[in-house]
Structures are given as structure tokens and as C-alpha cells.
Design a protein around this motif. Structure first.
Motif, PDB file in Angstrom:
ATOM      1  N   UNK A  53       0.844  -1.121   0.011  1.00  0.00           N
ATOM      2  CA  UNK A  53      -0.040   0.051  -0.050  1.00  0.00           C
ATOM      3  C   UNK A  53       0.837   1.277  -0.023  1.00  0.00           C
ATOM      4  N   UNK A  54       2.144   1.175   0.512  1.00  0.00           N
ATOM      5  CA  UNK A  54       2.895   2.451   0.639  1.00  0.00           C
ATOM      6  C   UNK A  54       3.725   2.748  -0.497  1.00  0.00           C
ATOM      7  N   UNK A  55       3.516   1.869  -1.618  1.00  0.00           N
ATOM      8  CA  UNK A  55       4.137   2.220  -2.925  1.00  0.00           C
ATOM      9  C   UNK A  55       3.090   3.228  -3.873  1.00  0.00           C
ATOM     10  N   UNK A  56       1.997   3.429  -3.288  1.00  0.00           N
ATOM     11  CA  UNK A  56       1.129   4.315  -3.751  1.00  0.00           C
ATOM     12  C   UNK A  56       0.505   4.118  -5.179  1.00  0.00           C
ATOM     13  N   UNK A  57       0.449   2.793  -5.486  1.00  0.00           N
ATOM     14  CA  UNK A  57      -0.123   2.626  -6.874  1.00  0.00           C
ATOM     15  C   UNK A  57      -1.763   3.003  -6.752  1.00  0.00           C
ATOM     16  N   UNK A  58      -2.287   3.150  -5.799  1.00  0.00           N
ATOM     17  CA  UNK A  58      -3.875   3.304  -5.533  1.00  0.00           C
ATOM     18  C   UNK A  58      -4.199   4.666  -6.077  1.00  0.00           C
ATOM     19  N   UNK A  59      -3.046   5.600  -5.654  1.00  0.00           N
ATOM     20  CA  UNK A  59      -3.121   6.892  -6.036  1.00  0.00           C
ATOM     21  C   UNK A  59      -2.803   7.358  -7.575  1.00  0.00           C
ATOM     22  N   UNK A  60      -1.806   6.492  -7.934  1.00  0.00           N
ATOM     23  CA  UNK A  60      -1.388   6.441  -9.296  1.00  0.00           C
ATOM     24  C   UNK A  60      -2.601   6.145 -10.157  1.00  0.00           C
ATOM     25  N   UNK A  61      -3.467   5.196  -9.874  1.00  0.00           N
ATOM     26  CA  UNK A  61      -4.423   4.773 -10.648  1.00  0.00           C
ATOM     27  C   UNK A  61      -5.364   5.668 -10.639  1.00  0.00           C
ATOM     28  N   UNK A  77      -6.212  -5.727  -4.125  1.00  0.00           N
ATOM     29  CA  UNK A  77      -6.990  -4.418  -4.118  1.00  0.00           C
ATOM     30  C   UNK A  77      -6.921  -3.644  -5.071  1.00  0.00           C
ATOM     31  N   UNK A  78      -5.779  -3.682  -5.707  1.00  0.00           N
ATOM     32  CA  UNK A  78      -5.435  -2.902  -6.759  1.00  0.00           C
ATOM     33  C   UNK A  78      -6.440  -3.370  -8.236  1.00  0.00           C
ATOM     34  N   UNK A  79      -6.425  -4.641  -8.280  1.00  0.00           N
ATOM     35  CA  UNK A  79      -7.286  -5.194  -9.382  1.00  0.00           C
ATOM     36  C   UNK A  79      -8.746  -4.807  -9.209  1.00  0.00           C
ATOM     37  N   UNK A  80      -9.042  -5.060  -8.092  1.00  0.00           N
ATOM     38  CA  UNK A  80     -10.726  -4.520  -7.701  1.00  0.00           C
ATOM     39  C   UNK A  80     -10.729  -3.170  -8.049  1.00  0.00           C
ATOM     40  N   UNK A 139       7.831   5.859 -13.846  1.00  0.00           N
ATOM     41  CA  UNK A 139       7.165   6.804 -12.738  1.00  0.00           C
ATOM     42  C   UNK A 139       7.041   5.883 -11.330  1.00  0.00           C
ATOM     43  N   UNK A 140       7.603   6.530 -10.102  1.00  0.00           N
ATOM     44  CA  UNK A 140       7.497   5.848  -8.644  1.00  0.00           C
ATOM     45  C   UNK A 140       6.696   6.684  -7.822  1.00  0.00           C
ATOM     46  N   UNK A 141       5.386   6.335  -7.536  1.00  0.00           N
ATOM     47  CA  UNK A 141       4.705   7.018  -6.653  1.00  0.00           C
ATOM     48  C   UNK A 141       4.650   6.638  -5.323  1.00  0.00           C
ATOM     49  N   UNK A 142       5.808   6.242  -4.687  1.00  0.00           N
ATOM     50  CA  UNK A 142       5.916   5.578  -3.177  1.00  0.00           C
ATOM     51  C   UNK A 142       5.499   6.749  -2.265  1.00  0.00           C
ATOM     52  N   UNK A 143       5.157   6.088  -1.170  1.00  0.00           N
ATOM     53  CA  UNK A 143       4.918   6.853   0.112  1.00  0.00           C
ATOM     54  C   UNK A 143       6.162   7.111   0.803  1.00  0.00           C
ATOM     55  N   UNK A 144       7.009   6.027   0.805  1.00  0.00           N
ATOM     56  CA  UNK A 144       8.467   5.883   1.359  1.00  0.00           C
ATOM     57  C   UNK A 144       9.176   5.148   0.596  1.00  0.00           C
ATOM     58  N   UNK A 145      10.608   5.461   0.714  1.00  0.00           N
ATOM     59  CA  UNK A 145      11.584   4.716   0.181  1.00  0.00           C
ATOM     60  C   UNK A 145      12.935   4.889   0.752  1.00  0.00           C
ATOM     61  N   UNK A 200       3.397  13.182  -2.430  1.00  0.00           N
ATOM     62  CA  UNK A 200       2.597  11.895  -2.449  1.00  0.00           C
ATOM     63  C   UNK A 200       1.262  12.071  -2.754  1.00  0.00           C
ATOM     64  N   UNK A 201       0.597  12.778  -3.829  1.00  0.00           N
ATOM     65  CA  UNK A 201      -0.497  13.290  -3.962  1.00  0.00           C
ATOM     66  C   UNK A 201      -1.007  12.853  -5.421  1.00  0.00           C
ATOM     67  N   UNK A 202      -1.987  12.367  -5.577  1.00  0.00           N
ATOM     68  CA  UNK A 202      -2.787  12.047  -6.759  1.00  0.00           C
ATOM     69  C   UNK A 202      -2.646  13.191  -7.638  1.00  0.00           C
ATOM     70  N   UNK A 203      -3.231  14.528  -7.306  1.00  0.00           N
ATOM     71  CA  UNK A 203      -3.277  15.438  -7.996  1.00  0.00           C
ATOM     72  C   UNK A 203      -1.818  16.070  -8.649  1.00  0.00           C
TER      73      UNK A 203
END
Length: 383
Positions: free
Chosen positions: A218-226, A252-255, A286-292, A331-334
Motif C-alpha cells: 500500500x505504501x508504494x502508492x499505486x492506488x493514487x497513481x491509478x 485490492x489494486x485489481x478491484x 514513474x515511482x509513486x511511493x509514500x516512502x523509500x 505523494x498526492x494523486x493531483x
């Protein structure tokens, strides 16, 4: 002839991931004339388990799933037996000592997950090195933090994967007694990376393609990227997202992809041993992570001269100069939306970034990294 220094690395398994790649680079890059290296895995599992170089001895406590029966019932029994064995090894260091059947000069924990295994080793004379790649303030890490803080001062030497990892730890816990330490960045096998990127050419659609490579947490941020991707489509900016990696967030991401109606344009390829042809041939990374910490994939993408959008987290600003060699966002979808739109609609901007990436690989001096780790090990064993 000088006697070789015996070095032991402890690791859970060899699933595809940043720490596992750091271990492989060390096993390949440290001087085999100076060091006699062994890796002890808790479980002999993961895509990278057969990538361990031949001059390194590999031992393991439990078999990996790859060696389990295909029969569901038998597999459950095998898993239960393995769990008992691992629990026993966790409680009693003599279990792994018996499997290793050797005494080591230096024992290395490449991540906090193996701190206990190294510190509780039945070999009391070995020097212990801890390696830390994480942001100590990460919410998911908090249940483990008290134990990690207790363990850090017990090491003889401590290595940080990025300057930011070290700074945040000191800032958050100023009274923590950190042993002698150094920041050692991750090594990149540049020539091998370039060669792998040429192995095949993926079949991409005739539209801008963004690729990302990461474990699906979840911290990789793919839900926001989507969300950003779906909004761009709605606003008339056609593009394809390709995500390479696996993990617990996949379902979760597929859903989410089904709910947003983007199953054809937001593709999941799962874990791949060689993701580099996708990185090389995509338009953007693109890397949408919350932390790295210091993500190898960012260095890989820079070396493959790919324009990058990344969240401004961890050691990434140590790797990317904003507006010069890449584009850093919050770390924002916008912000993901705006950056992707910019990359698709401003060819002069992309041309400028590409020009700045031409000599970028000069920044990644692997020999310097291996020399630093070799010196740490040699100096420790002198004392």
C-alpha cells in the motif's frame, strides 16, 4: 598467503526486492580473494534464489514453496512443518549454527528483519554489522521500532542505505547510541543492466507508456497513481500504465482497476526477473511511493536514460535533481496527474531531461561502494 575473512549474510528469502538485489551485488562485488562468503536463508524461496554466485556457499533452514508438493493437503503439512522448524531456529540459535557448521569473522544483517538472527548468533566472537534501509517514522514500521532501537546499539558497526535514512533516525531519536557507522549507497551492475535491457522489445501500444517497478504494498502508492491515470483518461489524455511487481496489494489494486474501468490501460505484469526492457522501451518511468530508502530502480532508470517522475521521498532527492534529471512530486494523486500531463504535453521539457541524462552513469561508482564495505569488514576484524 593471507587467510580469507569469513563473512556470513543472514536473510529471510530471495524474493524480488531492493534488499535482495543489494545482497546479490555485494556477493558478486566483494573480493572473493579476500572474503569467504556464506549466505544463510531462513527459507530457500524467491525468484532470486538461483542468482547467488557459485563462489558463495548457500545454506537454508527451510525449503521454499518452489520445492513443495502441488497437492494442497501435502503442501499444508509441509508449510506447518517448516513453520515449526523456523520457530525452533528463531528461539534457539544453535539450530542455524548446526546447519552452518562454521565460525565466521563477520556476520551481516542486511535488513532489520534479520537483526535478531545476527545479534543472537551463538558465535559470540564474530563482529556484527547491521544494515538499515528504512525510514524509522514509517507508520507500518512502528510496532517494530522499540525492538529495532534496542538492537541498533548492540552492533559493532552500522550501515545506512541513504543519508536520509540516517538523518531521520538521528532527528527522531537524538539520544540513540548508534555504533560507528557509514552511509553506503546501493551498487548498480551497469553493464549487466544495459545488456538485460536489450534482451527483447516489449509490444507497447501507440500511446504514451509509463512503467513502474515495485513490490505491491500500500505504501508504494499505486492506488493514487491509478486515480491520477483514470482522471487523465477522463480528461482526454490517453496513456498506458505498466506495473511490474507482486505483493499483497495486488487484489485490492485489481478491484480498484475494475471499479474505475481501467483494466485495459493499467496493466499488472507480476514479478519479472528482467523488467529492464520495459523500462528501456517505455516513454517514462514513474515511482509513486509514500516512502523509500535509496531505490535501485531509480538508479537503473536513470542509467537507462529514462525521464522519471518520482515522489520526493527517502534518498530519491540524492539521486534525482528536480527539473534537471527528473521530476519530483509530493505523494498526492493531483501532483501525479499534473506531472504525467506535463510529460505527455511538453516535448521540449522531456528533451531537456533526456539531454541531462546522457552522462548520468558516471555518478554511480560501484567500485567505491565495494571498497567502502570491504574496508569496514577488514577494519572490524583487525580490532
Amino acid at each position: 598467503m593471507n587467510k580469507k575473512t569469513k563473512v556470513l549474510f543472514r536473510q529471510r528469502s530471495m524474493e524480488m526486492g531492493g534488499v535482495e538485489k543489494v545482497i546479490l551485488s555485494m556477493l558478486n562485488g566483494l573480493d572473493k580473494e579476500k572474503f569467504d562468503m556464506t549466505i544463510c536463508l531462513n527459507i530457500n524461496q524467491g525468484e532470486l534464489r538461483n542468482e547467488i554466485p557459485v563462489h558463495v556457499r548457500k545454506v537454508f533452514i527451510g525449503e521454499g514453496r518452489e520445492n513443495f508438493s502441488k497437492n494442497g493437503l501435502i503442501q499444508k503439512i509441509q508449510l506447518a512443518k517448516r513453520k515449526i522448524k523456523l520457530d525452533k531456529a528463531h528461539k534457539n540459535p544453535k539450530v542455524s549454527a548446526k546447519i552452518l557448521n562454521d565460525n565466521f569473522d563477520v556476520e551481516i544483517a542486511p535488513t532489520y528483519a534479520t537483526f535478531a538472527a545476527v545479534l543472537n548468533s551463538s558465535n559470540k566472537n564474530s563482529k556484527k554489522i547491521g544494515w538499515f534501509h528504512s525510514d524509522i517514522t514509517l507508520p507500518k514500521l512502528q510496532p517494530l521500532v522499540p525492538e529495532i532501537l534496542k538492537q541498533i546499539p548492540q552492533f559493532d558497526y552500522f550501515i545506512f542505505g541513504s543519508q536520509q535514512t540516517k538523518d531521520i533516525l538521528i532527528e527522531t531519536y537524538p539520544n540513540l547510541q548508534i555504533p560507528e557507522n557509514q552511509v553506503v549507497r546501493n551498487a548498480i551492475p551497469i553493464e549487466e543492466l544495459k545488456k538485460k535491457s536489450e534482451e527483447f522489445t516489449p509490444d507497447f501500444p501507440q500511446k504514451p507508456v509509463f512503467v513502474s517497478v515495485a513490490r505491491l504494498h500500500s505504501r508504494k502508492g499505486f492506488h493514487k497513481l491509478m486515480d491520477a491515470h483514470a482522471k487523465l483518461l477522463k480528461d482526454g489524455f490517453d496513456q498506458q500504465i505498466i506495473v511490474i511487481g507482486d505483493g499483497e496489494e495486488m487484489s485490492n489494486l485489481r478491484k480498484q482497476a475494475t471499479e474505475l474501468g481501467v483494466t485495459d490501460s493499467f496493466k499488472f505484469l507480476g514479478s519479472l526477473l528482467n523488467p529492464y526492457p520495459y523500462v528501456k522501451n517505455a516513454d517514462f518511468f514513474i515511482l509513486p511511493s509514500e516512502s523509500e530508502s535509496w531505490p535501485l530502480i531509480i538508479a537503473d532508470s536513470l542509467i537507462l536514460q529514462k525521464p522519471i517522475i518520482s515522489t520526493n521521498v527517502g534518498g530519491i532527492p540524492e539521486m534525482i535533481v528536480h527539473d534537471k534529471t527528473g521530476y519530483l512530486i509530493n505523494y498526492e494523486a493531483d501532483e501525479m496527474y499534473s506531472a504525467m500531463k506535463k510529460f505527455m504535453t511538453e516535448p521540449e521539457y522531456i528533451a531537456k531531461i533526456r539531454a541531462n541524462l546522457v552522462d548520468i552513469e558516471k555518478l554511480f561508482d560501484n567500485q567505491q561502494i565495494f571498497d567502502a564495505v570491504e574496508n569496514i569488514i577488514i577494519n572490524l576484524t583487525k580490532n
